[in-house]
Design an enzyme around this catalytic site. Structure first.
Site, mmCIF file in Angstrom:
data_model
loop_
_atom_site.group_PDB
_atom_site.id
_atom_site.type_symbol
_atom_site.label_atom_id
_atom_site.label_comp_id
_atom_site.label_asym_id
_atom_site.label_seq_id
_atom_site.Cartn_x
_atom_site.Cartn_y
_atom_site.Cartn_z
ATOM 1 N N HIS A 129 -19.399 20.895 -5.572
ATOM 2 C CA HIS A 129 -20.726 21.462 -5.851
ATOM 3 C C HIS A 129 -21.560 21.611 -4.578
ATOM 4 C CE1 HIS A 129 -22.110 17.148 -6.107
ATOM 5 N NE2 HIS A 129 -23.190 17.666 -5.541
ATOM 6 N N ASP A 159 -14.633 17.814 -8.889
ATOM 7 C CA ASP A 159 -15.721 17.975 -7.925
ATOM 8 C C ASP A 159 -15.271 17.645 -6.499
ATOM 9 O OD1 ASP A 159 -18.260 18.731 -7.174
ATOM 10 O OD2 ASP A 159 -19.152 16.757 -7.506
ATOM 11 N N GLY A 230 -28.270 15.102 -1.250
ATOM 12 C CA GLY A 230 -27.838 15.182 0.144
ATOM 13 C C GLY A 230 -26.751 14.172 0.461
ATOM 14 N N ASN A 231 -26.665 13.097 -0.362
ATOM 15 C CA ASN A 231 -25.581 12.118 -0.223
ATOM 16 C C ASN A 231 -24.265 12.645 -0.792
ATOM 17 O OD1 ASN A 231 -27.775 9.447 -0.332
ATOM 18 N ND2 ASN A 231 -25.980 9.369 0.992
ATOM 19 N N SER A 232 -24.340 13.649 -1.644
ATOM 20 C CA SER A 232 -23.150 14.170 -2.315
ATOM 21 C C SER A 232 -22.069 14.532 -1.314
ATOM 22 C CB SER A 232 -23.506 15.405 -3.150
ATOM 23 O OG SER A 232 -24.298 15.054 -4.244
ATOM 24 N N GLY A 288 -0.682 18.995 -24.591
ATOM 25 C CA GLY A 288 -1.055 19.850 -25.717
ATOM 26 C C GLY A 288 -1.429 19.123 -26.988
ATOM 27 N N VAL A 289 -2.322 18.130 -26.892
ATOM 28 C CA VAL A 289 -2.788 17.431 -28.091
ATOM 29 C C VAL A 289 -4.314 17.410 -28.121
ATOM 30 C CG1 VAL A 289 -0.767 15.958 -28.317
ATOM 31 C CG2 VAL A 289 -2.696 15.182 -26.926
ATOM 32 N N ILE A 291 -7.360 15.013 -29.440
ATOM 33 C CA ILE A 291 -7.475 13.582 -29.732
ATOM 34 C C ILE A 291 -8.928 13.206 -30.035
ATOM 35 C CG2 ILE A 291 -5.446 12.835 -28.420
ATOM 36 C CD1 ILE A 291 -7.232 12.326 -26.038
#
Length: 484
Positions: A129, A159, A230-232, A288-289, A291
């Site tokens: 992001h 991310d 800004g820490n991201s 392919g389940v 749940i």
């Protein structure tokens, strides 16, 4: 609060020593103050060495999204024409859309984030992001050098993004083992909150394998380390100076830090990084389940002592799960030797497995435990979306193959442009365009387009509204190899 506490403690210690007539002994430095008896000492952590050794490997990332013009849809209200629209404008009513459609000018946008160096030749990890939609990426080191960055690939599901700069002999951070983290362990973050480079914050691990509603593939590390905008993308360190996570999200009602921050485990991040560097996209395992989460009442009904596991509610047709013999009502309690504690645990385990891998599932059926073998597959739709997104890192387009109906309507083959940014947008490529050929060769797949974009330029044949035009695109940076 810590500073005040230490000062008062030292003052009290001095007074006590003088009153007893004992020789004054200097107190231990702040980073080594001990509490408790001599047999059980607890010390405050010393972050000085950690920061000195690892700070240079953390970078500031600034991104720019160029000003652009986008199409705005019309009102679409029968009988509503320009005269009615003018009445709305004169009386101050909001007009979110111009009558009959039009153009909207979006000004230049700027943002900032963090990242860290994982190879001496310029590979940098950050959050997807942080660099999403960026037309320009500027990476600034602690020694004030600046480089133009290029995105090698992004994965929105986790991310994670990998950025490359043209540099050598860079300081590289040590990668740790996030599976060894324990709740209560000290950790530290270095990043650029609000653009303030190399800011250090610290705290403890608050929880592990935390599942957030918006992320089904990431078992987050929850901490109380102060993380702000800004820490991201910045690293989370253990006390050995090893990166154990990538700071990604915070929980906040104000937009600022409130004691709840979340980091992507580095073990998962490195798996994603390897695929992004190799192919620009991420392929995930798939069985392919459908749940759902177990409650105590459901657990009692299915003969389980505790409500742990993933309850199967539907099996996709022709999926690996169907071929393996899995049934609706089965409860998956372990997969490939890993315990399935909840319905959100299973997607995390399966997604990290390479398609084609055989795995054993422990399943409870009719209140009896059994083992079922399954061959992990690939979700074709997800793989197609990932492949389309992967190409956007250079040309700047997100594309997909045409459907059967679109092939008939367009009377051509090619790739449909869903999003255009960067070099593509600068050269007039628009959403809805069909890329027919690249460098004179028909484009039948995303890999065909990627191969054509390996050099410094590409010549595209684009079909738009029944007509065709050639679009030459040259991949050059305005400040190539910039170093300031």
């Amino acid at each position: 609060m810590k500073t005040t506490f230490m000062k008062s403690t030292l003052a009290a210690a001095c007074c006590a020593a003088l009153a007893l007539g004992a020789a004054f002994v200097p107190a231990e430095p702040a980073h080594a103050i001990s509490f408790g008896s001599s047999e059980t000492k607890a010390e405050l952590p010393d972050f000085v060495k950690l920061v000195e050794e690892n700070g240079p490997g953390v970078v500031n990332i600034s991104v720019i999204k160029n000003a652009r013009t986008v199409d705005v849809p019309g009102f679409g209200i029968p009988g509503f024409d320009e005269r009615h629209a003018e009445i709305f404008r004169r009386f101050g009513f909001p007009m979110p859309f111009e009558f009959g459609g039009g153009k909207e000018r979006i000004p230049e946008q700027r943002g900032t984030g963090s990242g860290f160096i994982i190879s001496a030749d310029g590979l940098i990890m950050t959050n997807a992001h942080v660099v999403e939609g960026a037309d320009q990426i500027l990476v600034r080191l602690t020694d004030k050098r600046e480089f133009q960055g290029k995105v090698l690939g992004t994965d929105k599901q986790t991310d994670i993004a990998v950025v490359k700069i043209d540099a050598k002999d860079l300081p590289v951070l040590k990668i740790g083992d996030s599976s060894q983290l324990k709740v209560g362990q000290w950790v530290a973050a270095i990043g650029s909150p609000f653009g303030l480079d190399n800011t250090v914050t610290a705290g403890i691990v608050s929880a592990l394998s935390r599942n957030l509603p918006s992320d089904q593939y990431v078992p987050f590390i929850q901490t109380d380390v102060a993380v702000n905008p800004g820490n991201s993308g910045g690293p989370l360190f253990n006390m050995q100076g090893e990166v154990v996570g990538i700071n990604s999200q915070i929980f906040s009602t104000s937009g600022g830090f409130m004691g709840l921050s979340f980091a992507i485990p580095i073990d998962l991040a490195m798996q994603v990084k390897d695929q992004l560097v190799e192919s620009g996209s991420v392929t995930r395992g798939y069985v392919g389940v459908y749940i759902q989460e177990l409650t105590q009442e459901l657990a009692d009904s299915f003969g389980l002592k505790t409500p742990q596991g993933a309850l199967v509610t539907k099996i996709e047709k022709d999926s690996p799960a169907e071929k393996a013999g899995l049934k609706e009502g089965d409860v998956i309690t372990s997969f490939n030797g890993k315990k399935v504690t909840s319905s959100v645990t299973l997607p995390m385990i399966v997604s990290t497995m390479k398609p084609g891998t055989k795995a054993d599932m422990t399943v409870v059926r009719d209140k009896k435990e059994m083992t079922i073998s399954v061959t992990v597959g690939t979700n074709a739709k997800a793989a197609q979306e990932a492949a389309g997104a992967a190409n956007s890192h250079k040309l700047g387009v997100t594309v997909r193959p045409l459907t059967k109906e679109e092939l008939v309507q367009a009377d051509t083959s090619g790739l449909l442009v869903e999003q255009a940014t960067g070099f593509a947008a600068k050269n007039g490529i628009m959403p809805g365009d069909i890329i027919v050929s690249a460098n004179g060769k028909l484009v039948k797949s995303v890999s065909d387009l990627q191969a054509a974009c390996q050099k410094d330029q590409v010549l595209l044949l684009v079909q738009r509204q029944g007509g065709r035009i050639f679009v030459p695109i040259r991949f050059t940076d305005d400040e190539k190899d910039a170093k300031k």
